[in-house]
Design an enzyme around this catalytic site. Structure first.
Site, PDB file in Angstrom:
ATOM      1  N   CYS A 199      57.020  58.212  28.847  1.00  0.00           N
ATOM      2  CA  CYS A 199      55.651  57.798  28.573  1.00  0.00           C
ATOM      3  C   CYS A 199      54.917  58.917  27.852  1.00  0.00           C
ATOM      4  CB  CYS A 199      54.970  57.464  29.904  1.00  0.00           C
ATOM      5  SG  CYS A 199      53.186  57.346  29.815  1.00  0.00           S
TER       6      CYS A 199
ATOM      7  N   CYS B 104      51.314  61.736  29.705  1.00  0.00           N
ATOM      8  CA  CYS B 104      51.209  63.061  30.331  1.00  0.00           C
ATOM      9  C   CYS B 104      52.220  64.026  29.715  1.00  0.00           C
ATOM     10  CB  CYS B 104      51.458  62.961  31.833  1.00  0.00           C
ATOM     11  SG  CYS B 104      50.258  61.917  32.696  1.00  0.00           S
TER      12      CYS B 104
ATOM     13  N   TYR C  33      24.355  61.929  22.748  1.00  0.00           N
ATOM     14  CA  TYR C  33      25.649  61.309  23.078  1.00  0.00           C
ATOM     15  C   TYR C  33      25.685  61.070  24.594  1.00  0.00           C
ATOM     16  CZ  TYR C  33      26.445  63.545  18.555  1.00  0.00           C
ATOM     17  OH  TYR C  33      26.304  63.973  17.256  1.00  0.00           O
TER      18      TYR C  33
ATOM     19  N   CYS D 240      34.992  67.734  24.933  1.00  0.00           N
ATOM     20  CA  CYS D 240      36.252  67.218  25.482  1.00  0.00           C
ATOM     21  C   CYS D 240      37.428  67.645  24.604  1.00  0.00           C
ATOM     22  CB  CYS D 240      36.214  65.704  25.648  1.00  0.00           C
ATOM     23  SG  CYS D 240      35.764  64.799  24.170  1.00  0.00           S
TER      24      CYS D 240
END
Length: 458
Positions: free
Chosen positions: A79, A82, A321, A414
């Site tokens: 996947c 991660c 934001y 972020c």
């Protein structure tokens, strides 16, 4: 060195976000190889050579790093969700801190206080939102529902044992996949632009336990006629869950882009929102509005931001934001007034409702692009809070923001590379970096939140 050549080497270090550096003595150069950790011996094929820089695709881990552990997730490595679940959490934190500190040292002019990384209060089953995709695990294979396979735009990995969400998500995922397979309807093929099932969106509040589920499909008439939404609803409501399902939705999306987009949503059961609580305040969250995906980690992040912004009594604060108004409302009780600006209208409506819900009458929220709306606010702030999307702040918007000349600006990033870029203009326009710290909201992944306090040079 040519494209397609296979080499072996040791990953010496990893730069943000996940760029492993492998030195090849025979070529006298470094090659960037993603998805590895320091200390691994790997084989890789060269897939990009440009302007003297080379990148390789990881083929196999030949020798494990001394710091590696067994991942708790059976899907790890397949996947693409991660990257660092094979590292102890302390090592993940150490590596992220090294990466961001090096980046900030390069971007900041002069001395500043580095405050390290605050860990997430939880490292497993921490996410309050997941977007799963329909597809197949291999070409013409059976219907799958999960995450994109690492390095693939097409193949989907069934993630029925995903460890960054709790058991309720896993049950809902399995139940929905069973229903979709029983229906016989096809998934939406990204290349052919045909088919029906696209995404499954699941959101769950950590504090209230409320769950919102949304199935995203196309509107192809031949498939819509066969879609039995109530059958899916009954299957979901029969599940034994720890949380409580408060809404089951069906969203239509015919966009060619492979993103969850709302082109009309029907409520199949309950309501189209749920409630979460942060730092004693209650927030109404709608399907597509932004809300930090780690609720307990978000409390640490917002407490840090509140500490950085400092004295707010009798101050007017711009929260740019602003999403569903979380930061605005956390600052409002100790400020004169908070003005939020957010481009997603649905989120602005939720922010207004949330302020009313929390009895805060000194918050106002504007819907629109910060670049355009900032000229219409009709007020001059004393302090500014910035929490932009991944790409950072538009240069023209940043110029307008600095024109206010406020004493303090707190920037929550972020993506630290965006902060590093924006610091150049902020410092060039008279702001000095005072403090920088990180909060890890994304254990097991490459991502991290960075908080930066800047003050106007007098």
């Amino acid at each position: 060195m040519k494209k397609g050549q296979v080499y072996e080497g040791m990953i010496e270090s990893v730069e943000f976000p996940n760029k492993g550096k492998v030195f090849l003595p025979e070529e006298e150069r470094y090659v960037i190889v993603k998805n590895g950790v320091p200390g691994q011996k790997v084989s890789f094929s060269v897939n990009k050579i440009r302007k003297g820089k080379a990148e390789g695709r990881l083929l196999e881990v030949l020798e494990h790093s001394p710091m590696e552990i067994e991942s708790k997730c059976p899907h790890f490595g397949q996947c693409g969700g991660c990257t660092y679940q094979n590292l102890p959490y302390e090592e993940q934190i150490r590596m992220k801190e090294t990466q961001v500190k090096a980046m900030m040292d390069e971007a900041v002019e002069g001395d500043y206080i580095w405050e390290g990384v605050k860990p997430s209060p939880v490292t497993q089953e921490y996410r309050n939102k997941m977007e799963f995709s329909f597809g197949d695990e291999y070409k013409d294979g059976p219907l799958a529902l999960g995450m994109h396979k690492r390095g693939s735009f097409h193949d989907i990995v069934n993630v029925s044992d995903c460890q960054i969400v709790d058991a309720d998500y896993r049950k809902i995922l399995t139940c929905t996949l069973e229903y979709a397979r029983e229906s016989g309807l096809p998934y939406y093929h990204r290349m052919r632009h045909t088919g029906f099932f696209r995404h499954l969106l699941v959101r769950k509040a950590v504090k209230t336990g409320e769950i919102l589920i949304d199935l995203v499909t196309t509107t192809e008439s031949e498939f819509e006629k066969e879609f039995d939404g109530q059958r899916w609803v009954k299957k979901l409501l029969s599940l034994e869950l720890n949380g409580t399902i408060v809404g089951i939705l069906h969203t239509k999306n015919d966009s060619v882009a492979d993103v969850v987009k709302d082109e009309g949503t029907e409520i199949l059961y309950g309501q189209d929102y749920f409630y979460e609580e942060l730092l004693g305040l209650k927030f109404k969250i709608t399907p597509f509005s932004f809300f930090q995906t780690n609720s307990l980690g978000a409390e640490v992040l917002y407490e840090t931001a509140r500490e950085y912004i400092g004295e707010t009594k009798d101050k007017v604060i711009f929260d740019l934001y602003s999403g569903t108004g979380t930061i605005a409302q956390i600052l409002a009780p100790v400020a004169k007034k908070v003005v939020g600006v957010e481009i997603v209208e649905e989120a602005v409506e939720a922010a207004r409702e949330n302020a009313e819900l929390n009895g805060l009458n000194n918050c106002t929220f504007w819907a629109g692009d910060v670049l355009k709306v900032i000229d219409e606010l009709g007020e001059v702030p004393d302090l500014i809070m910035l929490d932009p999307p991944r790409d950072g702040v538009h240069p023209k918007a940043l110029e307008k923001i600095t024109n206010f000349g406020v004493d303090r600006v707190v920037y929550i990033a972020c993506k630290p590379t965006s902060l590093a870029r924006d610091l150049e203009m902020l410092q060039g326009r008279g702001y000095r970096v005072e403090r920088i710290g990180c909060v890890d909201l994304f254990p097991g992944t490459v991502h991290i939140e960075t908080v930066c306090l800047m003050s106007k040079v007098k």
